[in-house]
Scaffold this motif. Structure first.
Motif, mmCIF file in Angstrom:
data_model
loop_
_atom_site.group_PDB
_atom_site.id
_atom_site.type_symbol
_atom_site.label_atom_id
_atom_site.label_comp_id
_atom_site.label_asym_id
_atom_site.label_seq_id
_atom_site.Cartn_x
_atom_site.Cartn_y
_atom_site.Cartn_z
ATOM 1 N N VAL A 29 0.641 12.068 -10.043
ATOM 2 C CA VAL A 29 -0.115 13.335 -10.019
ATOM 3 C C VAL A 29 0.703 14.475 -10.645
ATOM 4 C CG1 VAL A 29 -1.218 15.059 -8.508
ATOM 5 C CG2 VAL A 29 -1.425 12.625 -7.967
ATOM 6 N N VAL A 30 2.032 14.429 -10.455
ATOM 7 C CA VAL A 30 2.873 15.543 -10.946
ATOM 8 C C VAL A 30 3.828 15.097 -12.066
ATOM 9 C CG1 VAL A 30 2.760 16.887 -8.814
ATOM 10 C CG2 VAL A 30 4.560 15.163 -9.067
ATOM 11 N N ASP A 31 3.561 13.918 -12.642
ATOM 12 C CA ASP A 31 4.384 13.371 -13.725
ATOM 13 C C ASP A 31 5.867 13.353 -13.326
ATOM 14 O OD1 ASP A 31 4.996 12.248 -16.119
ATOM 15 O OD2 ASP A 31 4.769 14.061 -17.320
ATOM 16 N N GLY A 32 6.139 12.763 -12.148
ATOM 17 C CA GLY A 32 7.492 12.856 -11.604
ATOM 18 C C GLY A 32 8.346 11.603 -11.725
ATOM 19 N N HIS A 33 7.838 10.544 -12.345
ATOM 20 C CA HIS A 33 8.555 9.258 -12.290
ATOM 21 C C HIS A 33 9.962 9.302 -12.872
ATOM 22 C CE1 HIS A 33 5.450 6.737 -10.541
ATOM 23 N NE2 HIS A 33 4.584 7.454 -11.235
ATOM 24 N N PHE A 62 -1.682 20.828 -3.909
ATOM 25 C CA PHE A 62 -1.326 19.561 -4.552
ATOM 26 C C PHE A 62 -2.589 18.750 -4.850
ATOM 27 C CE2 PHE A 62 -0.158 15.145 -4.817
ATOM 28 C CZ PHE A 62 1.069 15.145 -5.446
ATOM 29 N N GLY A 63 -2.738 18.361 -6.101
ATOM 30 C CA GLY A 63 -3.902 17.552 -6.497
ATOM 31 C C GLY A 63 -5.038 18.390 -7.041
ATOM 32 N N ALA A 64 -5.067 19.683 -6.681
ATOM 33 C CA ALA A 64 -6.146 20.548 -7.163
ATOM 34 C C ALA A 64 -5.642 21.477 -8.275
ATOM 35 C CB ALA A 64 -6.720 21.370 -6.025
ATOM 36 N N LEU A 65 -4.483 22.068 -8.073
ATOM 37 C CA LEU A 65 -3.946 22.973 -9.089
ATOM 38 C C LEU A 65 -2.897 22.216 -9.906
ATOM 39 C CD1 LEU A 65 -3.608 26.178 -6.886
ATOM 40 C CD2 LEU A 65 -5.450 25.565 -8.446
ATOM 41 N N PRO A 66 -2.742 22.560 -11.196
ATOM 42 C CA PRO A 66 -1.794 21.803 -12.016
ATOM 43 C C PRO A 66 -0.347 22.041 -11.597
ATOM 44 C CG PRO A 66 -2.850 23.579 -13.287
ATOM 45 C CD PRO A 66 -3.473 23.597 -11.935
ATOM 46 N N ILE A 67 0.358 20.952 -11.298
ATOM 47 C CA ILE A 67 1.800 21.010 -11.014
ATOM 48 C C ILE A 67 2.418 19.840 -11.783
ATOM 49 C CG2 ILE A 67 3.629 20.936 -9.269
ATOM 50 C CD1 ILE A 67 1.557 21.739 -7.163
ATOM 51 N N VAL A 76 0.853 -1.207 0.000
ATOM 52 C CA VAL A 76 0.000 0.000 0.000
ATOM 53 C C VAL A 76 0.885 1.252 0.000
ATOM 54 C CG1 VAL A 76 -1.761 1.312 1.262
ATOM 55 C CG2 VAL A 76 -1.911 -1.185 1.172
ATOM 56 N N THR A 77 1.929 1.248 0.835
ATOM 57 C CA THR A 77 2.849 2.396 0.869
ATOM 58 C C THR A 77 3.456 2.638 -0.524
ATOM 59 O OG1 THR A 77 3.404 1.978 3.177
ATOM 60 C CG2 THR A 77 4.971 3.293 1.922
ATOM 61 N N ALA A 78 3.883 1.548 -1.173
ATOM 62 C CA ALA A 78 4.485 1.691 -2.505
ATOM 63 C C ALA A 78 3.479 2.274 -3.497
ATOM 64 C CB ALA A 78 4.984 0.331 -2.988
ATOM 65 N N ASN A 79 2.225 1.820 -3.364
ATOM 66 C CA ASN A 79 1.152 2.330 -4.224
ATOM 67 C C ASN A 79 0.937 3.829 -4.041
ATOM 68 O OD1 ASN A 79 -0.535 1.336 -6.140
ATOM 69 N ND2 ASN A 79 -1.723 0.083 -4.702
ATOM 70 N N VAL A 80 0.926 4.243 -2.774
ATOM 71 C CA VAL A 80 0.734 5.670 -2.459
ATOM 72 C C VAL A 80 1.869 6.481 -3.087
ATOM 73 C CG1 VAL A 80 0.833 7.350 -0.557
ATOM 74 C CG2 VAL A 80 -0.626 5.326 -0.367
ATOM 75 N N ARG A 81 3.089 6.008 -2.918
ATOM 76 C CA ARG A 81 4.249 6.744 -3.453
ATOM 77 C C ARG A 81 4.152 6.845 -4.973
ATOM 78 N NH1 ARG A 81 9.509 3.984 -1.533
ATOM 79 N NH2 ARG A 81 10.471 5.946 -2.155
ATOM 80 N N ARG A 82 3.756 5.741 -5.608
ATOM 81 C CA ARG A 82 3.654 5.734 -7.074
ATOM 82 C C ARG A 82 2.549 6.689 -7.541
ATOM 83 N NH1 ARG A 82 0.288 3.213 -10.002
ATOM 84 N NH2 ARG A 82 -0.406 1.772 -8.382
ATOM 85 N N ARG A 83 1.410 6.619 -6.868
ATOM 86 C CA ARG A 83 0.278 7.449 -7.292
ATOM 87 C C ARG A 83 0.574 8.941 -7.109
ATOM 88 N NH1 ARG A 83 -3.957 3.275 -5.250
ATOM 89 N NH2 ARG A 83 -4.795 2.586 -7.234
ATOM 90 N N LEU A 84 1.326 9.265 -6.060
ATOM 91 C CA LEU A 84 1.649 10.684 -5.829
ATOM 92 C C LEU A 84 2.584 11.203 -6.926
ATOM 93 C CD1 LEU A 84 1.991 10.627 -1.940
ATOM 94 C CD2 LEU A 84 0.160 11.707 -3.276
ATOM 95 N N LEU A 85 3.510 10.362 -7.361
ATOM 96 C CA LEU A 85 4.386 10.778 -8.472
ATOM 97 C C LEU A 85 3.587 10.913 -9.766
ATOM 98 C CD1 LEU A 85 7.683 8.741 -7.879
ATOM 99 C CD2 LEU A 85 7.423 11.228 -7.805
#
Ligand code: PLP
Length: 379
Positions: free
Chosen positions: A51-55, A174-179, A40-49
């Motif tokens: 959001v901002v196209d950070g991978h 974060f998540g509401a405005l485009p970053i 679950v932690t790994a999923n959260v980290r992946r999903r957050l990246l």
């Protein structure tokens, strides 16, 4: 007390009203060594990246605690001990960032504008041209103390043009405005679970350029808030370094699933924009005036001038509105009497219209006749 035992709707910038699915995710217990929890932690980290196209360029490091813990961890780990941080301030969170950096012994310069004046890229250009010793710039994207939006894309481009690094407190945006960190030169981006992703409060996260973090070993002066160590340990073991806020992590993961299902950041921005429009239209009809001009207002939290009527008192107003099912937020301005209304959380425009009805009813119950503010809009 109101007649209903159900929870009021939180019109606050976090903790905020969460969905039933998010709350239900907290009904299970998890072991911190358990592979299911660490997935679950790994999923959260992946999903957050996501959001901002950070991978491709950045990593996501979660951190226990409220948002400020992550801001401290980010500054203490990514700004070198002999670095020079320029903090752009137009509210309480900018002041807080400058204070914590100073307390860590970093050299800090502050550039402060009034609460209703955004920092501009021209300001930053001038400041950086005039001081070659500045290594890092810190910006509060949406300054939650009023709801003012600072122009992140233009400031990020300016900081990069001067070859300096940018630390962004995107706690309430974060998540509401485009970053997009693949397009905007942002070194370090900080936010938390209980804001626009609509999870419960209790953890923050830092999205940091991988090449920056790789050079940060041994830099933090704090053990618990060492972002490098937290990252290195998590990479090695898949586990949190110290006790994780397990229920918050799984609920945050559930909130991220709903965020994706809703349509991600554009859908969230659209809903919050509709919430803000419903709120402002309703408040204007009551005679209440927003503190900020619409062009610099983020659709996250709104500051309103308090009514001039001598019968107005925030505590009573808060209690009256709460009895009608909605929780407001006090103002954070020292010079002007104001209050704030958030429009983030698992709520839509119809909740905002009901909130306006509750506010109007509360003002009538308090015997308030003069709803317009005593003080003209601050220039
Ligand atoms: C812009 C901003 N920075 C930082 C924070 C962190 O505050 P806290 O530690 O209370 O979560 C917040 C919280 O609302 C915020 O809005």
């Amino acid at each position: 007390m109101g007649l209903h035992s159900r929870d009021p709707i939180l019109l606050t910038p976090g903790p905020l009203t969460t969905s039933l699915e998010t709350k239900a995710a907290m009904l299970r217990d998890w072991g911190s060594w358990d592979t299911a929890f660490n997935a679950v932690t790994a999923n959260v980290r992946r999903r957050l990246l996501d959001v901002v196209d950070g991978h491709a360029t950045h990593v996501c490091v979660p951190m226990q605690g409220s948002g400020t813990f992550s801001v401290e961890a980010a500054v203490n780990t990514t700004v070198p001990r002999d670095g020079h941080l320029l903090v752009l301030i137009n509210g309480a969170y900018g002041k807080r960032l400058a204070k914590l950096a100073q307390m860590m012994g970093r050299r800090v310069s502050a550039f402060e504008t009034a609460d209703d004046v955004p920092t501009t890229a021209e300001d930053v250009d001038r400041l950086l041209a005039g001081d070659a010793s500045v290594t890092h710039v810190a910006l509060i994207h949406c300054e939650t103390s009023t709801g003012i939006l600072n122009p992140l894309p233009a400031i990020a481009a300016t900081v990069a043009r001067h070859g300096r690094r940018l630390v962004v407190d995107a706690m309430s945006s974060f998540g509401a405005l485009p970053i997009d960190v693949s397009a905007m030169p942002i070194d370090t981006l900080i936010a938390a679970s209980g804001k626009c992703i609509e999870g419960p409060p209790g953890m923050g996260f830092v999205i940091v350029r991988r090449s920056t973090l790789e050079g940060c070993e041994g830099r933090s002066s704090s053990l618990a808030l060492d972002l490098y160590d937290q990252w290195a340990y998590m990479e090695k073991t898949t586990q949190w370094r110290y006790t994780p806020p397990t229920h918050v992590v799984v609920a945050f993961n559930a909130a991220l699933e709903q965020f994706v299902a809703e349509g991600g950041q554009p859908a969230r921005l659209a809903r919050y924009t509709a919430n803000g429009a419903a709120l402002v239209a309703g408040m204007q009809a009551l005679g209440l005036r927003a503190f900020l001009e619409p062009g610099i207002q983020a659709p996250i939290i709104y500051t309103f001038h308090a009514p001039a009527d001598p019968a107005y008192e925030f505590r009573r107003f808060y209690a009256e509105v709460r009895d009608r099912g909605f929780v407001l937020y006090p103002g954070k301005l020292t010079q002007l009497e104001t209050f704030r209304v958030g429009c983030i959380g698992a709520i839509g425009p119809s909740e905002m219209r009901q909130a306006v009805l509750a506010i109007g009813d509360a003002l009538r119950a308090m015997g308030i006749r003069t709803v317009s503010p005593a003080v003209a809009r601050a220039a």
